[in-house]
Write a protein that holds these residues in place. Structure first.
Motif, PDB file in Angstrom:
ATOM      1  N   VAL A 247       0.851  -1.187   0.000  1.00  0.00           N
ATOM      2  CA  VAL A 247       0.000   0.000   0.000  1.00  0.00           C
ATOM      3  C   VAL A 247       0.886   1.235   0.000  1.00  0.00           C
ATOM      4  CG1 VAL A 247      -1.757   1.310   1.266  1.00  0.00           C
ATOM      5  CG2 VAL A 247      -1.861  -1.194   1.201  1.00  0.00           C
ATOM      6  N   ALA A 248       0.614   2.188  -0.901  1.00  0.00           N
ATOM      7  CA  ALA A 248       1.385   3.426  -0.964  1.00  0.00           C
ATOM      8  C   ALA A 248       0.943   4.408   0.115  1.00  0.00           C
ATOM      9  CB  ALA A 248       1.237   4.059  -2.344  1.00  0.00           C
ATOM     10  N   GLN A 249      -0.374   4.511   0.331  1.00  0.00           N
ATOM     11  CA  GLN A 249      -0.885   5.446   1.337  1.00  0.00           C
ATOM     12  C   GLN A 249      -2.348   5.142   1.616  1.00  0.00           C
ATOM     13  OE1 GLN A 249      -1.750   9.541   0.121  1.00  0.00           O
ATOM     14  NE2 GLN A 249      -1.399   8.979  -2.029  1.00  0.00           N
ATOM     15  N   PHE A 250      -2.810   5.670   2.751  1.00  0.00           N
ATOM     16  CA  PHE A 250      -4.230   5.653   3.089  1.00  0.00           C
ATOM     17  C   PHE A 250      -4.742   7.089   3.101  1.00  0.00           C
ATOM     18  CE2 PHE A 250      -2.659   1.730   4.994  1.00  0.00           C
ATOM     19  CZ  PHE A 250      -3.618   0.818   4.596  1.00  0.00           C
ATOM     20  N   ALA A 251      -6.047   7.242   2.866  1.00  0.00           N
ATOM     21  CA  ALA A 251      -6.654   8.564   2.908  1.00  0.00           C
ATOM     22  C   ALA A 251      -8.075   8.444   3.424  1.00  0.00           C
ATOM     23  CB  ALA A 251      -6.647   9.205   1.515  1.00  0.00           C
ATOM     24  N   LEU A 252      -8.578   9.530   3.980  1.00  0.00           N
ATOM     25  CA  LEU A 252      -9.965   9.628   4.418  1.00  0.00           C
ATOM     26  C   LEU A 252     -10.692  10.580   3.481  1.00  0.00           C
ATOM     27  CD1 LEU A 252     -10.212   9.928   8.326  1.00  0.00           C
ATOM     28  CD2 LEU A 252     -11.448   8.334   6.849  1.00  0.00           C
ATOM     29  N   TRP A 253     -11.696  10.069   2.793  1.00  0.00           N
ATOM     30  CA  TRP A 253     -12.429  10.871   1.817  1.00  0.00           C
ATOM     31  C   TRP A 253     -13.911  10.941   2.168  1.00  0.00           C
ATOM     32  CZ3 TRP A 253     -10.452   8.407  -3.413  1.00  0.00           C
ATOM     33  CH2 TRP A 253      -9.129   8.824  -3.640  1.00  0.00           C
ATOM     34  N   GLN A 254     -14.489  12.057   1.830  1.00  0.00           N
ATOM     35  CA  GLN A 254     -15.933  12.149   1.841  1.00  0.00           C
ATOM     36  C   GLN A 254     -16.505  11.273   0.723  1.00  0.00           C
ATOM     37  OE1 GLN A 254     -17.673  13.697   4.080  1.00  0.00           O
ATOM     38  NE2 GLN A 254     -16.237  15.148   5.031  1.00  0.00           N
ATOM     39  N   ALA A 255     -17.771  10.893   0.868  1.00  0.00           N
ATOM     40  CA  ALA A 255     -18.405  10.071  -0.165  1.00  0.00           C
ATOM     41  C   ALA A 255     -18.355  10.764  -1.520  1.00  0.00           C
ATOM     42  CB  ALA A 255     -19.847   9.763   0.225  1.00  0.00           C
ATOM     43  N   ALA A 256     -18.446  12.094  -1.559  1.00  0.00           N
ATOM     44  CA  ALA A 256     -18.407  12.817  -2.829  1.00  0.00           C
ATOM     45  C   ALA A 256     -17.069  12.627  -3.534  1.00  0.00           C
ATOM     46  CB  ALA A 256     -18.679  14.307  -2.592  1.00  0.00           C
TER      47      ALA A 256
END
Length: 283
Positions: A247-256
């Motif tokens: 895995v290169a990175q994790f992120a937290l995204w909104q559903a949009a």
């Protein structure tokens, strides 16, 4: 338990979804014949491939790979009076690798099942697509308490879809795992999270992929895979940390943001359809 805000996805299926659903149920690009191992149907192979590559015939010891008829249908028959299915499939997988016609070699064994669902042996993961063997995988949708969604970006050295985005976790069910064991193992290896620490874990559904695959080149691969997807809340204060270098990175995204990246084909095809299931677009 932490109060969770539900992610907000558009209620109507997006325009890309129809083509993605057609692609996941696509016939082989070349005719395939059933593959039988010691009298059990386990997969399929492109019709003339084994003859063209010289793989057909003796595979070592008394292992014989030949084209025969069974109940009026042509099949590839791999058999031996002394070797079990695992040994035979190992010889065939090695022959594919030596001919440059396997997928990426992982030194990981996956279960081989007969058509009645009984397990008859194991085979190297890098051979399953060329051999048309049924596989299982698991995916996990990770939800933050505020309703944002955890996503991972695949490492640059991944053989398939490098640097594409994915669900929090996605991985194969190895020969040594049950579904629950694979879910726990992959969640730790990819995200460094203990499955027992997650909240509200649920089984979301099964996606059945039947489509051509790039393994082996020359339209030799076929993906016959059931993906079981799950969803759970990652508690406040817990942050995914990759353990296996994939895995290169994790992120937290909104559903949009997830929807925007899906529209731009930035997710793997499998992850895209998991998100579609999670968003209730598949009904």
């Amino acid at each position: 338990m932490t109060r969770v805000s539900p992610p907000l996805f558009a209620p109507e299926p997006p325009t890309w979804l129809a083509a993605a659903r057609r692609a996941m149920q696509s016939p082989p690009r070349k005719p395939r014949l059933p593959l039988w191992v010691n009298g059990q149907a386990v997969g399929s192979l492109v019709e003339h491939f084994l003859i063209d590559t010289g793989i057909a015939g003796r595979l070592g010891g008394d292992a014989l790979l030949s084209k025969r008829e069974r109940s009026g249908t042509a099949v590839w028959l791999l058999e031996s009076p002394t070797q079990d299915a695992t040994a035979l499939m190992g010889r065939l997988a090695d022959a594919l690798r030596d001919a440059g016609r396997s997928g990426p070699w992982r030194n990981e064994q996956l279960a081989v099942q007969a058509v009645d669902g009984s397990r008859i042996g194991t085979v190297e993961r890098g051979a399953v697509r060329v051999l048309g063997i049924a596989t299982l995988a698991v995916h996990l949708v990770g939800i933050a308490p505020d309703g944002r969604l955890w996503v991972q970006q695949r490492a640059a050295n991944k053989a398939n879809y490098p640097l594409h985005w994915d669900t929090l976790m996605g991985g194969m069910v190895s020969a040594q795992d049950s579904l629950d064991e694979a879910l726990a193992r992959e969640t730790w290896e990819e995200a460094g999270l203990q499955i027992t620490d997650l909240q509200g874990l649920r089984h979301g559904g099964v996606l059945r992929f039947r489509q051509p695959d790039s393994d082996g080149g020359d339209d030799l691969g076929y993906m016959y895979e059931d993906i079981h997807w799950y969803a759970a809340t990652v508690p406040e204060g817990q942050v995914p940390r990759n353990q296996d270098g994939e895995v290169a990175q994790f992120a937290l995204w909104q559903a949009a943001e997830v929807q925007q990246q899906l529209a731009q084909a930035r997710f793997t095809p499998e992850a895209a359809l998991v998100w579609a299931g999670f968003a209730d677009w598949m009904t």
